[in-house]
Design an enzyme around this catalytic site. Structure first.
Site, PDB file in Angstrom:
ATOM      1  N   LEU A  19       0.642  -1.159   0.104  1.00  0.00           N
ATOM      2  CA  LEU A  19       0.023  -0.022  -0.063  1.00  0.00           C
ATOM      3  C   LEU A  19       0.887   1.220   0.051  1.00  0.00           C
ATOM      4  O   LEU A  19       0.194   2.488   0.006  1.00  0.00           O
ATOM      5  CB  LEU A  19      -0.877   0.196   1.237  1.00  0.00           C
ATOM      6  CG  LEU A  19      -2.030  -0.833   1.395  1.00  0.00           C
ATOM      7  CD1 LEU A  19      -2.817  -0.777   2.470  1.00  0.00           C
ATOM      8  CD2 LEU A  19      -2.825  -0.851   0.095  1.00  0.00           C
TER       9      LEU A  19
ATOM     10  N   GLU B  37      24.012   5.673  -5.506  1.00  0.00           N
ATOM     11  CA  GLU B  37      22.670   5.573  -5.375  1.00  0.00           C
ATOM     12  C   GLU B  37      21.861   5.471  -3.668  1.00  0.00           C
ATOM     13  O   GLU B  37      20.764   6.090  -3.202  1.00  0.00           O
ATOM     14  CB  GLU B  37      21.780   4.614  -5.744  1.00  0.00           C
ATOM     15  CG  GLU B  37      22.164   3.133  -5.557  1.00  0.00           C
ATOM     16  CD  GLU B  37      23.264   2.747  -6.449  1.00  0.00           C
ATOM     17  OE1 GLU B  37      23.953   3.556  -6.947  1.00  0.00           O
ATOM     18  OE2 GLU B  37      23.716   1.408  -6.135  1.00  0.00           O
TER      19      GLU B  37
ATOM     20  N   ILE C  63       0.853 -13.648  11.666  1.00  0.00           N
ATOM     21  CA  ILE C  63       1.121 -14.268  12.936  1.00  0.00           C
ATOM     22  C   ILE C  63       2.351 -13.670  13.389  1.00  0.00           C
ATOM     23  O   ILE C  63       2.610 -13.341  14.667  1.00  0.00           O
ATOM     24  CB  ILE C  63       1.363 -15.880  12.658  1.00  0.00           C
ATOM     25  CG1 ILE C  63      -0.055 -16.498  12.635  1.00  0.00           C
ATOM     26  CG2 ILE C  63       2.160 -16.517  14.050  1.00  0.00           C
ATOM     27  CD1 ILE C  63       0.102 -18.018  12.440  1.00  0.00           C
TER      28      ILE C  63
ATOM     29  N   TYR D  65      14.828  -9.870  -5.734  1.00  0.00           N
ATOM     30  CA  TYR D  65      14.072  -9.937  -6.663  1.00  0.00           C
ATOM     31  C   TYR D  65      12.575 -10.453  -5.888  1.00  0.00           C
ATOM     32  O   TYR D  65      11.657 -10.594  -6.806  1.00  0.00           O
ATOM     33  CB  TYR D  65      14.313 -11.011  -7.728  1.00  0.00           C
ATOM     34  CG  TYR D  65      15.919 -10.464  -8.237  1.00  0.00           C
ATOM     35  CD1 TYR D  65      15.793  -9.335  -9.073  1.00  0.00           C
ATOM     36  CD2 TYR D  65      17.047 -11.229  -8.123  1.00  0.00           C
ATOM     37  CE1 TYR D  65      17.228  -8.805  -9.551  1.00  0.00           C
ATOM     38  CE2 TYR D  65      18.153 -10.955  -8.581  1.00  0.00           C
ATOM     39  CZ  TYR D  65      18.261  -9.573  -9.309  1.00  0.00           C
ATOM     40  OH  TYR D  65      19.413  -9.168  -9.832  1.00  0.00           O
TER      41      TYR D  65
ATOM     42  N   HIS E 160      28.299   2.449  -4.173  1.00  0.00           N
ATOM     43  CA  HIS E 160      26.884   2.490  -4.764  1.00  0.00           C
ATOM     44  C   HIS E 160      26.436   4.102  -4.395  1.00  0.00           C
ATOM     45  O   HIS E 160      25.906   4.327  -3.461  1.00  0.00           O
ATOM     46  CB  HIS E 160      26.046   1.655  -3.828  1.00  0.00           C
ATOM     47  CG  HIS E 160      26.303   0.364  -4.126  1.00  0.00           C
ATOM     48  ND1 HIS E 160      25.582  -0.154  -4.881  1.00  0.00           N
ATOM     49  CD2 HIS E 160      26.979  -0.629  -3.604  1.00  0.00           C
ATOM     50  CE1 HIS E 160      25.651  -1.535  -5.159  1.00  0.00           C
ATOM     51  NE2 HIS E 160      26.864  -1.805  -4.036  1.00  0.00           N
TER      52      HIS E 160
ATOM     53  N   THR F 199     -11.385  -2.232   5.309  1.00  0.00           N
ATOM     54  CA  THR F 199     -10.903  -1.195   6.519  1.00  0.00           C
ATOM     55  C   THR F 199     -11.703  -1.444   7.709  1.00  0.00           C
ATOM     56  O   THR F 199     -10.946  -1.664   8.946  1.00  0.00           O
ATOM     57  CB  THR F 199     -11.174   0.380   6.002  1.00  0.00           C
ATOM     58  OG1 THR F 199     -10.651   0.761   4.997  1.00  0.00           O
ATOM     59  CG2 THR F 199     -10.592   1.176   7.168  1.00  0.00           C
TER      60      THR F 199
ATOM     61  N   LYS G 120     -14.880   0.848  -1.691  1.00  0.00           N
ATOM     62  CA  LYS G 120     -15.409   0.043  -0.638  1.00  0.00           C
ATOM     63  C   LYS G 120     -14.677   0.310   0.846  1.00  0.00           C
ATOM     64  O   LYS G 120     -13.451   0.372   0.935  1.00  0.00           O
ATOM     65  CB  LYS G 120     -15.475  -1.335  -0.915  1.00  0.00           C
ATOM     66  CG  LYS G 120     -16.194  -1.585  -2.252  1.00  0.00           C
ATOM     67  CD  LYS G 120     -17.621  -1.341  -1.969  1.00  0.00           C
ATOM     68  CE  LYS G 120     -18.501  -2.081  -2.805  1.00  0.00           C
ATOM     69  NZ  LYS G 120     -19.933  -1.703  -2.534  1.00  0.00           N
TER      70      LYS G 120
ATOM     71  N   CYS H 190      29.031  -0.773  -8.998  1.00  0.00           N
ATOM     72  CA  CYS H 190      29.505  -1.950  -8.358  1.00  0.00           C
ATOM     73  C   CYS H 190      29.618  -3.047  -9.499  1.00  0.00           C
ATOM     74  O   CYS H 190      30.654  -3.062  -9.871  1.00  0.00           O
ATOM     75  CB  CYS H 190      28.477  -2.259  -7.341  1.00  0.00           C
ATOM     76  SG  CYS H 190      29.263  -3.408  -5.951  1.00  0.00           S
TER      77      CYS H 190
HETATM   78  N1  GLN Z   1      29.355  -9.319  -6.759  1.00  0.00           N
HETATM   79  C1  GLN Z   1      30.185  -8.309  -6.870  1.00  0.00           C
HETATM   80  C2  GLN Z   1      31.165  -8.398  -5.607  1.00  0.00           C
HETATM   81  O1  GLN Z   1      30.548  -9.033  -4.693  1.00  0.00           O
HETATM   82  C3  GLN Z   1      29.271  -6.849  -6.860  1.00  0.00           C
HETATM   83  C4  GLN Z   1      28.376  -6.566  -5.904  1.00  0.00           C
HETATM   84  C5  GLN Z   1      27.549  -5.710  -6.113  1.00  0.00           C
HETATM   85  O2  GLN Z   1      27.086  -5.254  -6.975  1.00  0.00           O
HETATM   86  N2  GLN Z   1      26.792  -5.169  -5.002  1.00  0.00           N
HETATM   87  O3  GLN Z   1      31.835  -7.629  -5.447  1.00  0.00           O
END
Ligand code: GLN
Length: 546
Positions: free
Chosen positions: A15, A509, A149, A54, A507, A192, A188, A381
């Site tokens: 949600l 991001e 649960i 995933y 990373h 709720t 509806k 990465c």
């Molecule tokens: N598989 C790669 C590693 O372990 C890259 C890991 C990832 O992309 N976070 O270094």
């Protein structure tokens, strides 16, 4: 003394409870309240690190090296504030602590039970986060749906906290759904009503209800919900779909959400919305659409790469562009090489994080195609590692170059295990994780982009660039311009003679925020936007539509 705002969910998952939690916290922050969030995940895993992105959604990484639920990322993006691993509690952590205590004899011969021992540990953790973060309000989001649960001990702990802290220090906000079948054309309220009944059975009466729906809840429906749930009419808040998640705080503010919170917890009822709304507005009505291909494996769950998607959209917003992300399945490239032609039609290519050998050849081929076709490219990465491999094979002539993660017997281990990883046996929490200082070389594109020579960026990997080959890369135009751990780890790659071909071992991001987009994403999307504006791009885009 901190106050607690508990967020629970009814009817079904998905949600957007995490966005509502983040938005409520944002409104409190904008009202001048010190606030942070805590996510409770009622599964038995110790943390999200070993969970499949995933099926479960992305693993978010905090600066202190926590592998957490993806909602922690939402909290950071909305609050523009770093979270810690302690901002994510799982059943696994609670039970492990209780059982460890039992083994140490800390219960003095008592029989150890869910109530009070498990609930005590839950309350202790919640209060510890509020104290450590020195907040006025801790917003506690319970994952899952009432009736599960797994979440019972947590809801029971919330109930006890209401008794112990009193109603002026605790507030229950329940998120529900008003579904609408197109044939009936009516929103509806029954689901709720049922989910609030379920809450009451556990002993928790919601103070505020937020109702998700495809459109705004009509007044009669609000009245009905109020009547059946004993929640005052003004505390029934409608939360219809909006164009961008960053508009949700404004929406909830206009619906009057702060009033009941103010009344109960005695906080300010007005939020300074202007700056935040201006940020949110950058995400709508963008004049340009930038088409970006992400190359990966079974990449269908949008949640598997939320932070990447968000970072791209933050970067788009400051470039006046909407980022439209499409997936290219790397295994399909392996089956049918002509799929690579698609790459040329996009404005940019992102090769995101990943693990293991499946689909790797397709990704390596995609990295090569983006290089040859001069399509802006960003490797993250694993994407950074595979782009390096692709360069080694295709430019440096190292046939069979690979990562030892994929091929332990490769003649050219361009990517190899971090030395400290060699003895690691456990899978949970053992990668190189979290924030590390990254030092940039100058002159470099990276330095131009970041405008500083020291960054703090987050990591999650076991493998790294093998610097044995560094000289050959450099001599052929692939430069590694950022390093960490006293030069031991390569962190950024950049290619000469290409509009934008870069990769990061870290990373970026994870630290991108709508108010403060990550610079390398901004530079990448800018390059994509330039390509999108080239003549003939519209026709290319048509190829994609087919
Ligand atoms: N598989 C790669 C590693 O372990 C890259 C890991 C990832 O992309 N976070 O270094």
């Amino acid at each position: 003394m901190p106050k607690y705002l508990f967020v629970t969910g009814g009817v079904m998952s998905g949600l957007g409870k995490g966005i509502i939690t983040s938005s409520v916290a944002k409104l409190l922050q904008l009202s001048g309240v010190q606030v942070t969030c805590l996510k409770i995940d009622p599964y038995l895993n110790f943390d999200a690190g070993t969970m499949n992105p995933y099926t479960h959604g992305e693993v978010f990484v905090t600066d202190d090296g926590g592998e957490t639920d993806m909602d922690i990322g939402n909290y950071e993006r909305f609050l523009n504030r770093d979270m810690h691993k302690s901002n994510n509690i799982t059943t696994g952590q609670i039970y492990k602590k209780v059982i460890d205590d039992e083994r140490e004899g800390r219960f003095l011969g008592k029989s150890v039970q869910i109530i009070p021992h498990v609930t005590d540990e839950i309350k202790k953790r919640i209060r510890a986060v509020a104290a450590a973060e020195k907040v006025d309000v801790l917003v506690v989001e319970c994952g899952g749906t009432v009736g599960d649960i797994e979440s019972l001990p947590f809801l029971e702990a919330f109930r006890q906290m209401r008794m112990e802290e009193g109603p002026s220090k605790t507030l229950f906000l329940h998120v529900s759904l008003a579904p609408e079948l197109s044939v009936v054309g009516e929103m509806k309220t029954k689901p709720t009503q049922h989910s609030v009944q379920e809450m009451r059975r556990i002993g928790v009466q919601p103070d505020v209800i937020v109702i998700r729906g495809s459109r705004a809840l009509p007044m009669e429906a609000k009245e009905k919900i109020s009547l059946f749930t004993s929640v005052p009419l003004e505390s029934v808040i409608s939360d219809p779909d909006v164009e961008t998640i960053y508009q949700v705080p404004r929406l909830l503010e206009r619906e009057g959400l702060l009033k009941p919170i103010h009344r109960q917890l005695g906080l300010r009822a007005r939020a300074a919305m202007r700056e935040w709304n201006a940020v949110a507005d950058r995400f709508v009505d963008q004049p340009l659409t930038v088409r970006i291909a992400m190359v990966g494996k079974y990449a269908n769950l949008a949640d598997s790469y939320v932070s990447v998607n968000q970072a791209l959209s933050h970067a788009g917003a400051v470039n006046g562009a909407k980022t439209k992300i499409s997936w290219i399945e790397s295994e399909e490239i392996e089956k049918d090489g002509s799929r690579l032609d698609l790459i040329d039609a996009y404005d940019g290519v992102v090769l995101p994080q990943g693990f293991g050998g499946r689909g790797v050849e397709g990704k390596i081929a995609a990295a090569n195609r983006a290089r040859v076709s001069k399509v802006p490219f960003l490797g993250l990465c694993y994407g950074f590692q595979l782009a390096s491999i692709s360069f080694a094979r295709n430019v440096l002539g190292m046939k069979g170059a690979n990562s030892t993660e994929v091929d332990p017997d490769t003649p050219y281990p361009v990517i190899d295990l971090l030395p400290e990883q060699r003895r690691v046996r456990d899978l949970g929490g053992t990668m190189r994780l979290g924030g590390h200082d990254v030092h940039l070389k100058r002159p470099s594109k990276a330095f131009d982009i970041y405008g500083t020579d020291k960054l703090r960026e987050r990591h999650r990997h076991r493998y790294e660039l093998n610097q044995k080959y560094l000289k050959r890369f450099e001599e052929n135009g692939m430069h590694y311009t950022a390093f960490s751990d006293k030069g031991r780890r390569a962190e950024i790659m950049e290619l000469d003679g290409h509009p934008f071909y870069m990769g990061t071992q870290f990373h970026p991001e994870y630290v991108s925020r709508p108010e403060d987009p990550e610079p390398i994403y901004v530079a990448f999307v800018k390059a994509c936007a330039a390509r999108a504006k080239q003549v003939g791009r519209a026709e290319k885009a048509e190829v994609l539509a087919r």
